[in-house]
Scaffold this active site. Structure first.
Site, PDB file in Angstrom:
ATOM      1  N   ASP A   7      23.720   8.699 -88.201  1.00 48.81           N
ATOM      2  CA  ASP A   7      24.181   7.666 -89.125  1.00 48.81           C
ATOM      3  C   ASP A   7      24.503   6.446 -88.269  1.00 48.81           C
ATOM      4  O   ASP A   7      25.544   6.398 -87.628  1.00 48.81           O
ATOM      5  CB  ASP A   7      25.413   8.137 -89.901  1.00 48.81           C
ATOM      6  CG  ASP A   7      25.933   7.069 -90.849  1.00 48.81           C
ATOM      7  OD1 ASP A   7      25.116   6.402 -91.505  1.00 48.81           O
ATOM      8  OD2 ASP A   7      27.170   6.891 -90.923  1.00 48.81           O
ATOM      9  N   GLU A  66      18.727   7.679 -91.540  1.00 46.00           N
ATOM     10  CA  GLU A  66      18.621   7.054 -92.851  1.00 46.00           C
ATOM     11  C   GLU A  66      17.957   5.686 -92.725  1.00 46.00           C
ATOM     12  O   GLU A  66      18.194   4.954 -91.766  1.00 46.00           O
ATOM     13  CB  GLU A  66      20.028   6.896 -93.444  1.00 46.00           C
ATOM     14  CG  GLU A  66      20.046   6.420 -94.869  1.00 46.00           C
ATOM     15  CD  GLU A  66      21.451   6.382 -95.453  1.00 46.00           C
ATOM     16  OE1 GLU A  66      21.784   5.363 -96.088  1.00 46.00           O
ATOM     17  OE2 GLU A  66      22.199   7.362 -95.285  1.00 46.00           O
ATOM     18  N   ASP A 140      31.010   9.313 -91.295  1.00 43.39           N
ATOM     19  CA  ASP A 140      29.811   9.054 -90.491  1.00 43.39           C
ATOM     20  C   ASP A 140      29.160  10.370 -90.050  1.00 43.39           C
ATOM     21  O   ASP A 140      27.940  10.473 -89.980  1.00 43.39           O
ATOM     22  CB  ASP A 140      30.168   8.227 -89.242  1.00 43.39           C
ATOM     23  CG  ASP A 140      31.015   7.018 -89.580  1.00 43.39           C
ATOM     24  OD1 ASP A 140      30.444   5.984 -89.944  1.00 43.39           O
ATOM     25  OD2 ASP A 140      32.252   7.128 -89.483  1.00 43.39           O
TER      26      ASP A 140
END
Length: 165
Positions: A7, A66, A140
């Protein structure tokens, strides 16, 4: 299979390493990388160094991250996050580790069955799938583990389909 989920962040980057052994997914390691420095180049160099150490220590077969998303009202945030994501992609490429990217809605849909799942729903699935006693913190880390689980689920489905041919 060993997957490193990331992340990205300029100050805090969450990570989570999972492995499939005997058909079961398990948590190998998770935490945060904290970029140090008083300016952007120093923080990016710090992120690179920390990630490079993590890649060497954990030896993932693939890195899942992501895709960038930004609300139109906050384009500066997307630009800053792109710097961190770029460092992550380049560091993985330098180490010879393939990278897969997933949209946030794809991660949520793969993990929970709904692309509009809440963070709480995603965290509960992570806890259940990895047999954790509590939800991973900070957020996170949970987001990084969601990326890693998405990759593991997608890979598992493609392996099943391949073996059915």
């Amino acid at each position: 299979m060993r997957v490193l989920g990331i992340d990205p962040g300029l100050y805090i980057t969450g990570y989570g390493v999972i492995a499939r052994t005997g058909g079961k997914l398990r948590l190998v390691e998770a935490g945060v990388l904290r970029a140090q420095g008083s300016n952007l180049p120093e923080r990016l160099q710090s992120l690179w160094s920390s990630l490079d150490e993590l890649l060497q220590a954990t030896q993932p077969e693939v890195l899942a991250v992501e895709e960038l998303y930004s609300h139109y009202a906050h384009p500066r945030t997307a630009v800053l996050m792109a710097h961190a994501r770029g460092v992550i992609l380049a560091c993985a490429a330098q180490a010879g580790i393939p990278v897969v990217s997933y949209a946030a809605t794809r991660i949520k849909k793969t993990i929970t069955g709904s692309g509009r799942a809440s963070k709480d729903q995603v965290q509960r699935v992570i806890r259940a799938e990895l047999g954790l006693s509590q939800i991973p913190e900070p957020p996170d880390v949970a987001d990084a583990l969601a990326c890693a689980l998405c990759r593991a689920f997608v890979q598992g489905v493609s392996e099943q389909v391949g073996s059915e041919r």
